[in-house]
Design an enzyme around this catalytic site. Structure first.
Site, PDB file in Angstrom:
ATOM      1  CG  ASN A 146      -0.292  -0.069   2.557  1.00 47.93           C
ATOM      2  OD1 ASN A 146       0.584  -1.239   2.671  1.00 47.93           O
ATOM      3  ND2 ASN A 146      -0.462   0.656   3.546  1.00 47.93           N
ATOM      4  CB  ALA A 195     -16.636  -1.684  -0.049  1.00 48.46           C
ATOM      5  CG  HIS A 196     -12.676   2.301   2.227  1.00 53.54           C
ATOM      6  ND1 HIS A 196     -11.736   3.164   2.210  1.00 53.54           N
ATOM      7  CD2 HIS A 196     -12.259   1.408   3.031  1.00 53.54           C
ATOM      8  CE1 HIS A 196     -10.609   2.829   2.928  1.00 53.54           C
ATOM      9  NE2 HIS A 196     -10.835   1.884   3.566  1.00 53.54           N
ATOM     10  CB  THR A 232     -27.109  -6.628  12.380  1.00 50.48           C
ATOM     11  OG1 THR A 232     -28.026  -7.050  13.638  1.00 50.48           O
ATOM     12  CG2 THR A 232     -28.198  -6.351  11.080  1.00 50.48           C
ATOM     13  CB  CYS A 320      -3.760   2.506   8.902  1.00 49.22           C
ATOM     14  SG  CYS A 320      -5.104   2.257   7.771  1.00 49.22           S
TER      15      CYS A 320
END
Length: 386
Positions: A146, A195-196, A232, A320
């Site tokens: 990254n 996803a992002h 959930t 990060c």
């Protein structure tokens, strides 16, 4: 120019998500119609993402993102295979979502081997073979780094792990949707995605788990995801993830070609206009959108703030780790001296990046570096031979 940190959500993705943020709010675990409809769209999303990976839908486990997927891959497999052994193999240039669980497991009796990497950050498959013992239960090597963009020889490494019958995980968060990631071509048993990083929503990702792989859950709760991950479902996020994958499938090849031209143009321009530059990462085996350089004699944070004042958003490395003053663990691992690593700059492109924006970077960056070097209290020859 920090698309490696995150990407803007596409309008098409938001439009696909909206019904599940408003009227279609049912819990997919509920038995009534509203819940069953949401259960259905989750399974449709699972099928789309699985197809993009060349996987079976039952091999996809939705998570809250790449970090959870990496933690699940590492902890879930080693705890499930404790009777076989307690040895993990990885690299010192992994994202902290892999390194941190490895450090956690080391404190609990697991042995971790950190493979050497070369000056570009490449791992040798032969080194993987030499490191495997009869106690090895998992090898984890990222698909592409990254920070410096180097793409690892995952297919070569997987031939070794399959021959040795050791599980192989790859963190594909930076590559999924940007370069091919078919799991059978890569030969991996586990693969993390988010996803992002491809114009989808934050807060949703997935872990591919090859059929037959022994794992234990790390998220205990309800029976969601076939009892493998309680909680959930993030229905809107999962729907948006699948829409982002659909768009990536249509555009990936052409977009990669466009970004490679911009990447090479920017690298050549920086090297031409700024003296004493080190280009980090492999010159060819690198992500289409990644430029990583060390601008010796200029401090990385000062470079970022100066570029920010010119309306250019970028980073010195991983988003990060932006809260730490320590030099990049990736740059140190590839042999960059600490004082040079502090001058790192990462620019990563995406769908809205234009050649005019690259030209603007090439216009404003050189005088910023000249000014910062002139202000530096360190010797002018500092780091020239990196």
């Amino acid at each position: 120019m920090d698309y490696a940190a995150t990407t803007p959500m596409r309008r098409e993705v938001l439009d696909a998500m909206m019904p599940y943020l408003t009227d279609e709010f049912g819990n997919p675990s509920s038995l009534y119609t509203l819940g069953r409809r949401n259960r259905g769209v989750i399974e449709e999303a699972r099928e789309r993402i699985a197809a993009f990976l060349g996987a079976d839908p039952r091999e996809i486990i939705f998570t809250s993102g790449g970090t959870e997927a990496d933690n699940f891959a590492v902890k879930g497999t080693v705890y499930a295979n404790e009777k076989k052994g307690n040895h993990i193999i990885t690299t010192p240039i992994e994202h902290h979502a892999v390194l941190a669980p490895c450090h956690y497991l080391e404190k609990r009796g697991f042995d971790v081997t950190y493979l050497p990497v070369d000056e570009y950050g490449l791992v040798e498959a032969a080194d993987v073979a030499k490191a495997i013992t009869d106690k090895t239960v998992l090898v984890s090597v990222m698909h592409a780094n990254n920070e410096i963009g180097t793409i690892e020889p995952i297919g070569e490494i997987s031939k070794v792990t399959r021959d040795k019958k050791v599980l192989f995980h790859t963190d594909a968060v930076q590559t999924f949707g940007h370069i091919p990631t078919k799991v059978d071509v890569l030969g991996v048993d586990l693969l993390s995605i988010s996803a992002h990083k491809l114009y989808g929503p934050k807060g949703v990702g997935a872990l591919y788990v090859r059929k037959g792989t022994k794992m234990v859950p790390i998220m205990h709760g309800g029976g969601q995801e076939h009892n493998r991950r309680g909680g959930t479902h993030n229905v809107a996020g999962i729907v948006g993830f699948a829409k982002a994958v659909e768009l990536a499938e249509e555009e990936m090849d052409a977009e990669a070609k466009r970004l490679i031209e911009l990447r090479d143009y920017l690298i050549a321009g920086i090297v031409e206009r700024v003296e004493d530059v080190r280009v980090n990462g492999h010159p060819e085996k690198r992500l289409p959108n990644n430029v990583s350089v060390c601008l010796n004699g200029a401090e990385g944070e000062a470079i970022l703030l100066s570029l920010d004042m010119e309306n250019i958003s970028c980073s010195s490395g991983s988003a990060c780790t932006s809260g730490t003053l320590d030099p990049s663990h990736v740059l140190l691992a590839i042999g960059v001296p600490p004082e040079v690593a502090h001058s790192s700059l990462r620019l990563t492109f995406g769908g809205t990046t234009t050649k005019a924006e690259i030209d603007y970077v090439l216009e404003v960056l050189p005088p910023i570096i000249t000014k910062l070097r002139a202000m530096s209290p360190l010797d002018a020859s500092w780091g020239k031979k990196c």
